[in-house]
Design an enzyme around this catalytic site. Structure first.
Site, mmCIF file in Angstrom:
data_model
loop_
_atom_site.group_PDB
_atom_site.id
_atom_site.type_symbol
_atom_site.label_atom_id
_atom_site.label_comp_id
_atom_site.label_asym_id
_atom_site.label_seq_id
_atom_site.Cartn_x
_atom_site.Cartn_y
_atom_site.Cartn_z
ATOM 1 N N PHE A 28 -8.430 4.027 7.185
ATOM 2 C CA PHE A 28 -8.081 4.230 8.586
ATOM 3 C C PHE A 28 -6.641 4.629 8.796
ATOM 4 O O PHE A 28 -6.247 5.007 9.870
ATOM 5 C CB PHE A 28 -8.387 2.974 9.395
ATOM 6 N N GLY A 29 -5.854 4.503 7.775
ATOM 7 C CA GLY A 29 -4.473 4.889 7.946
ATOM 8 C C GLY A 29 -3.563 4.117 7.022
ATOM 9 O O GLY A 29 -4.006 3.366 6.153
ATOM 10 N N ARG A 30 -2.297 4.299 7.243
ATOM 11 C CA ARG A 30 -1.315 3.673 6.365
ATOM 12 C C ARG A 30 -0.853 2.352 6.967
ATOM 13 O O ARG A 30 -0.709 2.230 8.175
ATOM 14 C CB ARG A 30 -0.124 4.612 6.180
ATOM 15 N N LYS B 239 -0.570 -1.132 11.131
ATOM 16 C CA LYS B 239 -1.475 -0.096 10.658
ATOM 17 C C LYS B 239 -1.395 1.088 11.594
ATOM 18 O O LYS B 239 -1.591 0.938 12.802
ATOM 19 C CB LYS B 239 -2.893 -0.678 10.619
ATOM 20 N N ASP C 28 -17.503 -2.915 7.191
ATOM 21 C CA ASP C 28 -16.783 -2.475 5.999
ATOM 22 C C ASP C 28 -16.281 -3.655 5.175
ATOM 23 O O ASP C 28 -15.091 -3.791 4.908
ATOM 24 C CB ASP C 28 -15.630 -1.550 6.405
#
Ligand SMILES: *[C@@H]1O[C@H](CO)[C@@H](O)[C@H](O)[C@H]1NC(C)=O
Ligand SMILES: *[C@@H]1O[C@H](CO)[C@@H](O)[C@H](O)[C@H]1NC(C)=O
Ligand SMILES: *[C@@H]1O[C@H](CO)[C@@H](O)[C@H](O)[C@H]1NC(C)=O
Ligand SMILES: *[C@@H]1O[C@H](CO)[C@@H](O)[C@H](O)[C@H]1NC(C)=O
Length: 668
Positions: A379-381, A397, A494
């Site tokens: 979903f991202g860093r 995030k 998830d």
């Protein structure tokens, strides 16, 4: 008569001789008498006390509790996973020795709970009667510094507590995250009510927020003849309401001992919170004296409070400032705006979730440099940061998100997720938003993600069996909360080792819940992408594309096997995908189930437990959805409250490598 007279004479003579000795004895006697009297006096003196501030108090403190020079009792001071106790130094007699009756008692205190963030807080505080001073062996976190997992609920505790609980803990059947409860020997309250006070004028109870940071007054009155315990609460500006919040029949005969200590206990969780007591009075067999509210110590200044109305005030103030500054230096503004630009829409004001400014997060992470990068996920860093005012460590995030449509639902999702509170879920502290980007702020997890411990060959720490079991239990309990114990069903979508984060005590916490819905809110609603991670996706999910609690259970099963075996769900072997689930099934059928356990455990584990956990893993990752247990059943298996169903030892091969196969199974 003469004889009598003689006796007197002799006595007088004797007395004359012995008088110095007698005098001495007399002195000793009177000294003794004085001591007796004094102790008698002091004993009665201790049956009643009033502290308007604690400068000259006789309190016994432990944990992180302290008293400031101005007399404020700080039970916990923005510390994580800590407890603080403050007890009246001497024990009080709670029973009439001759008749064995319990005395009635009454107490009154003023407290305040000041969380670092306006909407989330640590666990709360409690007024407590205990046989010991300081409750040795008690745990912080959800045990409020009163009990531990072994003695919670045991009648040999002899503990009565009135809890001001600020976290909803399904483990103890909490009614909400803002309630007052009566606890006898354990944290499952015998009676509880949402924090509120009676207002005569409207003939109704009015809600109040325990974590508002405002001082509030509590009265606890016990009348022994009726065995009635009343608890009343009100804001400090409101006199004692005429109706108590709780009026409960509590038979304390077997709870209260001859002498008991009285005091306060408090604990924080992973969220920085301060718990304060400002004043306290107590009286045995009578009404506790009213506190002198004007002479109570003042609270430290609130650093970080922002409620809706103040947000609006700040916003309008901001507008004024904005106009002024624009007039002054337009160029400067344009440059700043480009850097910190944010999007704030009206509907966002309805959300109670804390909204950080982008600037705040930019500063907290020192500008999102590479060296603060904790990881890169689907979903991202994720960046590490520290909020400058509170020194709270956070993980930020960054999720890029271009669609305007769906943003409202997504932020709504975030808002509802931030209300989710469970010790096995990574707590969402707030969010920030600017064009094309959403930033989520989480509590920082000291030990990072679980996969680093399972697969990173460079990691010197090997997880022992009991640690792995604790992590599995934790994740199961967090997932059960999402599935069944929260107001609505939350599907995680998830679950995997890299989404399980470990705190400083190696407790497993699920992260990233609900984030997958971001895909559903994507730019093209026609496309339903299958979410989840390869190797954890239930066969039916690839067909229907619909994530359910049952597909979560499947992924949980794979996760469980992963933790026991120390292997990834899919490994390449002879240029073929080897599924962990298939491999464990095979070993199971061949009767060599224990061969699958992680070699790093070195055989150091409990055979029965390993077998049980592997069976649970297999059951959960069963290709046929109907064959999978629910998370509640999983929890019951783990607790030994439900025995595992018979497993088909010589059964047919089951594989999840192809969905068709699962279909076959389903139809057969
Ligand atoms: C308690 O908080 C105050 C104010 O933030 C700080 O100055 C003090 O050092 C803290 N004390 C402890 C023991 O953490
Ligand atoms: C309660 O505590 C006592 C004393 O510590 C212990 O002997 C007893 O086994 C405990 N009971 C339960 C049900 O745990
Ligand atoms: C408790 O509350 C009830 C109901 O208001 C009242 O009748 C009773 O006198 C109270 N008892 C004590 C001990 O305050
Ligand atoms: C309270 O409990 C004691 C023993 O636990 C019992 O003897 C007594 O009858 C109880 N009183 C009431 C009013 O229920």
């Amino acid at each position: 008569m003469a004889a009598h007279h003689d006796v007197w004479q002799i006595t007088i003579e004797l007395l004359k001789k012995k008088i110095p000795i007698l005098l001495q004895m007399d002195r000793k006697l009177s000294l003794l008498l004085v001591v007796c009297l004094l102790t008698g006096i002091s004993a009665t003196k201790y049956d009643e006390f009033t502290y308007n501030g604690f400068q000259r108090s006789e309190l016994y403190l432990d944990g992180v509790a302290e008293i400031t020079p101005n007399g404020l009792l700080i039970l916990t001071n923005t510390t994580r996973n800590q407890q603080g106790h403050a007890f009246h130094k001497v024990p009080l007699h709670f029973k009439n020795t001759s008749e064995g009756n319990i005395y009635s008692f009454s107490t009154c205190f003023v407290f305040a709970i000041l969380p670092e963030h306006p909407d989330v807080s640590g666990h709360g505080l409690a007024f407590v009667l205990s046989p010991t001073r300081g409750l040795p062996g008690a745990m912080p976190n959800q045990y409020l510094g009163l009990f531990n997992s072994a003695n919670n609920g045991n009648s040999s505790n002899h503990v009565l507590a009135v809890e001001l609980d600020t976290i909803s803990n399904p483990e103890f059947g909490d009614i909400d995250s803002n309630h007052v409860g009566i606890d006898v020997n354990g944290l499952r309250s015998t009676d509880a009510a949402p924090a509120s006070y009676f207002v005569e004028k409207i003939d109704k109870f009015k809600k109040l927020s325990l974590i508002s940071g405002e001082p509030m007054q509590v009265w606890v009155d016990y009348s022994n003849p009726e065995k009635k315990l009343n608890v009343t609460i009100s804001p400090i500006s409101v006199p004692k309401p005429s109706h108590p919040l709780l009026s409960s029949f509590v038979n304390l005969s077997s709870v209260i001992l001859e002498t008991m200590y009285i005091g306060f206990s408090s604990s924080t969780g992973s969220i920085l919170t301060s718990h304060y007591v400002l004043g306290w009075s107590f009286k045995m067999n009578g009404q506790a004296a009213a506190l002198n509210l004007s002479s109570l110590p003042s609270l430290p200044l609130k650093k970080h409070r922002r409620n809706l109305s103040s947000l609006i005030i700040w916003l309008s103030l901001g507008v004024v400032v904005f106009i002024t500054i624009t007039a002054c230096s337009i160029a400067y503004i344009i440059r700043r705006k480009a850097r910190y630009a944010e999007v704030l829409e009206e509907w966002e004001l309805e959300n109670r979730t804390h909204r950080f400014s982008y600037k705040e997060l930019f500063k907290a992470t020192k500008g999102f440099p590479e060296k603060n990068l904790l990881g890169v996920g689907g979903f991202g860093r994720v960046y590490k940061g520290e909020l400058p005012t509170s020194k709270t460590e956070i993980a930020v995030k960054r999720i890029s998100h271009d669609s305007k449509q769906g943003m409202r639902e997504f932020v709504g999702e975030i808002a509802s997720n931030s209300q989710l509170r469970h010790r096995n879920l990574v707590q969402l502290l707030g969010y920030s938003r600017r064009k094309g980007e959403v930033l989520l702020v989480y509590e920082f997890m000291t030990n990072g993600s679980l996969d680093k411990f399972l697969y990173d060959a460079n990691n010197p720490t090997t997880l022992g069996w009991s640690q792995r079991l604790k992590i599995i239990r934790g994740v199961a309990s967090g997932l059960l909360y999402l599935h069944e114990e929260w107001e609505q069903i939350v599907v995680h979508r998830d679950i995997k080792a890299s989404n399980v984060l470990l705190d400083s005590e190696m407790n497993g916490k699920l992260g990233d819940f609900g984030l997958s819905t971001l895909y559903d809110h994507g730019s093209d609603p026609q496309i339903t992408r299958v979410v989840g991670t390869f190797g954890y996706i239930a066969p039916e999910l690839t067909k229907t594309g619909r994530a359910t609690t049952s597909t979560d259970v499947f992924a949980f099963g794979v996760f469980v096997l992963e933790v026991v075996c120390g292997r990834r769900p899919i490994v390449q072997q002879d240029s073929q995908d080897l599924h962990l689930v298939d491999w464990v099934w095979k070993s199971w059928r061949n009767g060599v189930i224990l061969e699958v356990t992680d070699a790093r455990l070195g055989g150091d584990y409990h055979l029965g437990e390993v077998e049980m956990i592997l069976k649970i893993g297999l059951l959960c990752s069963h290709p046929v959805p109907a064959a999978r247990p629910t998370m509640r059943q999983v929890m019951q298996f783990l607790n030994g409250d439900l025995s595992l169903p018979q497993m088909p030892k010589g059964g047919r091969g089951i594989t999840i490598s192809s969905p068709e196969h699962a279909e076959e199974l389903e139809e057969s």
